[in-house]
Enzyme design. Structure first.
Site, PDB file in Angstrom:
ATOM      1  N   PRO A   2       0.817  -1.200   0.000  1.00 42.93           N
ATOM      2  CA  PRO A   2       0.000   0.000   0.000  1.00 42.93           C
ATOM      3  C   PRO A   2       0.860   1.263   0.000  1.00 42.93           C
ATOM      4  CG  PRO A   2      -0.815  -1.602   1.596  1.00 42.93           C
ATOM      5  CD  PRO A   2       0.511  -2.109   1.117  1.00 42.93           C
ATOM      6  N   GLU A   3       0.417   2.253  -0.757  1.00 41.06           N
ATOM      7  CA  GLU A   3       1.152   3.513  -0.832  1.00 41.06           C
ATOM      8  C   GLU A   3       0.341   4.613  -0.161  1.00 41.06           C
ATOM      9  OE1 GLU A   3       3.643   4.170  -4.020  1.00 41.06           O
ATOM     10  OE2 GLU A   3       3.562   2.134  -4.788  1.00 41.06           O
ATOM     11  N   LYS A  51       2.076   6.652   5.495  1.00 43.11           N
ATOM     12  CA  LYS A  51       1.438   5.348   5.405  1.00 43.11           C
ATOM     13  C   LYS A  51       0.942   4.856   6.763  1.00 43.11           C
ATOM     14  CE  LYS A  51       4.497   4.184   1.565  1.00 43.11           C
ATOM     15  NZ  LYS A  51       5.432   3.199   1.001  1.00 43.11           N
ATOM     16  N   ARG A 251      14.583  -3.147  -3.551  1.00 43.97           N
ATOM     17  CA  ARG A 251      13.266  -3.210  -4.168  1.00 43.97           C
ATOM     18  C   ARG A 251      13.413  -3.292  -5.683  1.00 43.97           C
ATOM     19  NH1 ARG A 251       9.347  -0.982  -1.040  1.00 43.97           N
ATOM     20  NH2 ARG A 251       7.961  -2.146  -2.445  1.00 43.97           N
TER      21      ARG A 251
END
Length: 266
Positions: A2-3, A51, A251
């Site tokens: 989730p961003e 977040k 990432r």
């Protein structure tokens, strides 16, 4: 993962269901908070900070949660069928009133702190791209604090600016035609870059679907993210993918070698 826009939308929906209503169900399924009980209190608001999610109660306490890679909150009518998104053993939290019950599946970093104690959990964050504290000048200054850091890594550092995740990182760099390994100090226009990041999150924050291209059609929502080996939607060059960052925080990074040329050795 989730961003920032997903966290914002989650907080917005929780706020609509919980704020201004008296808590009738409060159940935290983590050992250190298992005996906590805020039933009888009224939720003041639910908001996102980067977040992080903060649920504030009128007694002066705040419930903190984080979605991380796999967390989610779902709403259901109180007394009605429960959400079937995940099995019961994944439930970490329930906060409900007479109308709505919010269930947190695999939510992380559950904490109860005083309002003043929120800073210990979110005070390290940079300006929030979707928050009232958004300040592009401060975000640029934070990025420039380490001019030798690769911009692809810098954008993910929530201490510099809060809300960008791996998808928006790749998409923002594509839109601005910046190679992911470009040093921060060599990015031609950091103000344009952070402004683009804020704009993309803003246009996606009100709905769960995320599109950075504006091009209709499945598989065309993103310019380069998760499109390794596929043709660039702009120039048809195959999109590349490589890990960026030091393990275990590396990432997957996506870019178009034509639209985002590597100028480090020019």
């Amino acid at each position: 993962m989730p961003e920032g826009d997903t966290a914002w939308l989650t907080a917005h929906r929780l706020d609509q269901a919980l704020a201004g209503r008296v808590v009738t169900t409060f159940d935290l399924r983590v050992p250190e908070l298992a005996t906590s009980d805020l039933t009888g209190e009224t939720v003041i608001e639910v908001l996102a900070r980067g977040k992080h999610l903060l649920t504030r109660f009128d007694g002066g306490l705040t419930l903190h949660s984080h979605l991380r890679m796999d967390g989610s909150w779902y709403l259901a009518r109180t007394g009605g069928p429960p959400p079937r998104k995940h099995p019961e053993h994944m439930v970490r939290a329930r906060v409900g009133n007479e109308e709505w019950t919010a269930t947190g599946f695999r939510v992380h970093d559950l904490r109860i702190v005083t309002r003043q104690g929120e800073d210990s959990l979110v005070g390290h964050l940079g300006p929030d791209l979707l928050g009232p504290d958004w300040d592009p000048d401060r975000a640029v200054a934070n990025l420039l604090a380490d001019p030798d850091l690769a911009i692809g890594e810098a954008l993910l550092d929530q201490r510099l600016l809060a809300g960008v995740g791996n998808m928006y990182k790749a998409e923002v760099l594509f839109v601005e035609r910046v190679h992911p390994w470009t040093r921060v100090g060599e990015v031609a226009d950091l103000h344009a870059l952070v402004t683009t990041a804020q704009r993309l999150l803003r246009v996606n924050r009100d709905h769960p679907e995320q599109s950075t291209t504006g091009i209709p059609g499945r598989g065309r929502e993103h310019w380069v993210f998760e499109r390794g080996g596929q043709p660039c939607l702009r120039c048809r060059t195959p999109v590349r993918r490589a890990d960026q960052g030091e393990p275990p925080r590396a990432r997957g990074t996506y870019w178009c070698p034509t639209c985002q040329p590597d100028r480090r050795h020019d």
